[in-house]
Design a protein around this motif. Structure first.
Motif, PDB file in Angstrom:
ATOM      1  N   LEU A   1      -5.500 -42.108 -37.568  1.00  0.00           N
ATOM      2  CA  LEU A   1      -6.622 -42.996 -37.247  1.00  0.00           C
ATOM      3  C   LEU A   1      -7.948 -42.356 -37.674  1.00  0.00           C
ATOM      4  CD1 LEU A   1      -6.881 -45.782 -36.013  1.00  0.00           C
ATOM      5  CD2 LEU A   1      -7.052 -44.725 -33.754  1.00  0.00           C
ATOM      6  N   GLY A   2      -7.988 -41.038 -37.600  1.00  0.00           N
ATOM      7  CA  GLY A   2      -9.197 -40.321 -38.009  1.00  0.00           C
ATOM      8  C   GLY A   2      -9.535 -40.544 -39.480  1.00  0.00           C
ATOM      9  N   THR A   3      -8.517 -40.825 -40.293  1.00  0.00           N
ATOM     10  CA  THR A   3      -8.794 -41.076 -41.717  1.00  0.00           C
ATOM     11  C   THR A   3      -9.541 -42.403 -41.892  1.00  0.00           C
ATOM     12  OG1 THR A   3      -6.676 -42.179 -42.149  1.00  0.00           O
ATOM     13  CG2 THR A   3      -6.728 -39.780 -42.419  1.00  0.00           C
ATOM     14  N   TYR A   4      -9.566 -43.209 -40.838  1.00  0.00           N
ATOM     15  CA  TYR A   4     -10.355 -44.454 -40.844  1.00  0.00           C
ATOM     16  C   TYR A   4     -11.604 -44.305 -39.972  1.00  0.00           C
ATOM     17  CZ  TYR A   4      -6.454 -46.774 -43.102  1.00  0.00           C
ATOM     18  OH  TYR A   4      -5.476 -47.140 -44.005  1.00  0.00           O
ATOM     19  N   GLY A   5     -11.962 -43.069 -39.671  1.00  0.00           N
ATOM     20  CA  GLY A   5     -13.130 -42.836 -38.824  1.00  0.00           C
ATOM     21  C   GLY A   5     -12.941 -43.389 -37.418  1.00  0.00           C
ATOM     22  N   ASP A   6     -11.691 -43.476 -36.956  1.00  0.00           N
ATOM     23  CA  ASP A   6     -11.352 -44.039 -35.631  1.00  0.00           C
ATOM     24  C   ASP A   6     -11.855 -45.474 -35.482  1.00  0.00           C
ATOM     25  OD1 ASP A   6     -10.312 -41.550 -35.082  1.00  0.00           O
ATOM     26  OD2 ASP A   6     -11.999 -40.899 -33.834  1.00  0.00           O
ATOM     27  N   ASP A   7     -12.048 -46.149 -36.587  1.00  0.00           N
ATOM     28  CA  ASP A   7     -12.643 -47.490 -36.564  1.00  0.00           C
ATOM     29  C   ASP A   7     -11.546 -48.537 -36.819  1.00  0.00           C
ATOM     30  OD1 ASP A   7     -14.021 -49.817 -36.925  1.00  0.00           O
ATOM     31  OD2 ASP A   7     -15.351 -49.057 -38.493  1.00  0.00           O
ATOM     32  N   LEU A   8     -11.106 -49.188 -35.741  1.00  0.00           N
ATOM     33  CA  LEU A   8     -10.004 -50.147 -35.887  1.00  0.00           C
ATOM     34  C   LEU A   8     -10.382 -51.358 -36.732  1.00  0.00           C
ATOM     35  CD1 LEU A   8      -8.776 -48.326 -33.688  1.00  0.00           C
ATOM     36  CD2 LEU A   8      -7.780 -50.361 -32.696  1.00  0.00           C
TER      37      LEU A   8
ATOM     38  N   SER B   1      -9.237 -41.561 -25.777  1.00  0.00           N
ATOM     39  CA  SER B   1      -9.914 -41.949 -27.021  1.00  0.00           C
ATOM     40  C   SER B   1      -9.282 -41.136 -28.138  1.00  0.00           C
ATOM     41  CB  SER B   1     -11.411 -41.655 -26.956  1.00  0.00           C
ATOM     42  OG  SER B   1     -11.633 -40.258 -27.003  1.00  0.00           O
ATOM     43  N   ALA B   2      -9.404 -41.641 -29.354  1.00  0.00           N
ATOM     44  CA  ALA B   2      -8.787 -40.945 -30.489  1.00  0.00           C
ATOM     45  C   ALA B   2      -9.381 -39.544 -30.638  1.00  0.00           C
ATOM     46  CB  ALA B   2      -8.988 -41.758 -31.763  1.00  0.00           C
ATOM     47  N   ALA B   3     -10.694 -39.439 -30.514  1.00  0.00           N
ATOM     48  CA  ALA B   3     -11.342 -38.134 -30.706  1.00  0.00           C
ATOM     49  C   ALA B   3     -10.879 -37.144 -29.636  1.00  0.00           C
ATOM     50  CB  ALA B   3     -12.858 -38.302 -30.661  1.00  0.00           C
TER      51      ALA B   3
ATOM     52  N   THR C   1      -8.161 -51.854 -23.997  1.00  0.00           N
ATOM     53  CA  THR C   1      -8.709 -51.730 -25.355  1.00  0.00           C
ATOM     54  C   THR C   1      -7.564 -51.660 -26.370  1.00  0.00           C
ATOM     55  OG1 THR C   1      -8.613 -49.320 -25.352  1.00  0.00           O
ATOM     56  CG2 THR C   1     -10.642 -50.327 -24.488  1.00  0.00           C
ATOM     57  N   PRO C   2      -7.853 -51.976 -27.636  1.00  0.00           N
ATOM     58  CA  PRO C   2      -6.809 -51.829 -28.664  1.00  0.00           C
ATOM     59  C   PRO C   2      -6.289 -50.391 -28.769  1.00  0.00           C
ATOM     60  CG  PRO C   2      -8.596 -53.193 -29.483  1.00  0.00           C
ATOM     61  CD  PRO C   2      -9.056 -52.645 -28.158  1.00  0.00           C
ATOM     62  N   PHE C   3      -7.161 -49.397 -28.558  1.00  0.00           N
ATOM     63  CA  PHE C   3      -6.662 -48.019 -28.638  1.00  0.00           C
ATOM     64  C   PHE C   3      -5.696 -47.729 -27.492  1.00  0.00           C
ATOM     65  CE2 PHE C   3      -6.733 -43.461 -27.758  1.00  0.00           C
ATOM     66  CZ  PHE C   3      -6.233 -43.013 -28.975  1.00  0.00           C
TER      67      PHE C   3
END
Ligand code: SF4
Length: 221
Positions: A100-107, A64-66, A31-33
């Motif tokens: 990344l959280g400032t983007y809602g973890d949304d790449l 995962s970011a979270a 995955t990209p993450f």
């Protein structure tokens, strides 16, 4: 910096490496993450050790970011221990996932950002320098930027190709000014340089059998 001679040489080396090794199809991640995480973990570390650290994160269900954001830094450090510099890298990963959280973890929201702004923002995150930022931009987000690393800076001077100054930016300009600005080409070319740096053009080069030997002034049998 863009000139016919450099462009021809860089393209010729690319063709030879591709012929020699075939497509590398990087980045080795699902995955990209995972690419982003690997780009931090690989700093000053052999890839085999990064794989162990990533394997630990996957086995613990924490890739995962979270999950990285929510876990204590000490626990994260323990999971990524095989990659070395684990306390420092835990802090870096924490900083990356906070960002990344400032983007809602949304790449996909990163995809929509202006390229230069996004690169500047990445470079402002603790622990993300130019090589890591560009690895993320190219391999996680598919942006057309050339990644410069130690393998590149070792191989090309041996081939008689180098920029005016030995800085990251000057090396990057050399490639980007002389190659078509295509993510697929930059992706493959950098991966081939790494492969060649590991197999043949090591610190002590293994010139015998090297597929670039016919074009290399530093060839030593
Ligand atoms: S011939 Fe030797 S120095 Fe030149 S690229 Fe190959 S391994 Fe490196």
């Amino acid at each position: 910096m863009g000139d016919a001679s450099s462009a021809e040489k860089l393209k010729a080396v690319y063709r030879l490496l591709l012929e020699c090794y075939g497509p590398q199809r990087w980045w080795p991640a699902e995955t990209p993450f995972e690419v982003m995480t690997g780009a931090v973990l690989t700093q000053s570390s052999a890839w085999v050790n990064v794989e162990k650290a990533i394997g630990n994160l996957k086995a613990a269900g924490k890739l995962s970011a979270a999950a990285l954001r929510d876990m204590p830094a000490a626990d994260l450090a323990a999971l990524i221990y095989p990659s070395g510099y684990y306390n420092a890298k835990a802090r870096k990963l924490k900083a990356m996932v906070e960002w990344l959280g400032t983007y809602g973890d949304d790449l996909s929201r990163l995809d929509r950002r202006d390229f230069e702004d996004l690169r500047e923002e990445l470079l402002g995150v603790h622990g993300i320098g130019p090589e890591t930022a560009d690895s993320i931009l190219l391999y996680a987000l598919g942006r057309p930027i050339f990644v410069i690393d130690a393998y590149t800076r070792r191989l090309y001077p041996r081939l008689g190709i180098k920029p005016d100054r030995d800085t990251y930016d000057a090396w990057q300009r050399l490639f980007m000014a002389n190659l078509p600005r295509e993510a697929a080409t930059f992706n493959e070319y950098h991966a081939l340089i790494v492969r060649h740096g590991k197999e043949s053009c090591r610190k002590k080069p293994r010139c015998r059998g090297c597929c670039l030997s016919g074009a290399c002034p530093a060839f030593s049998p």
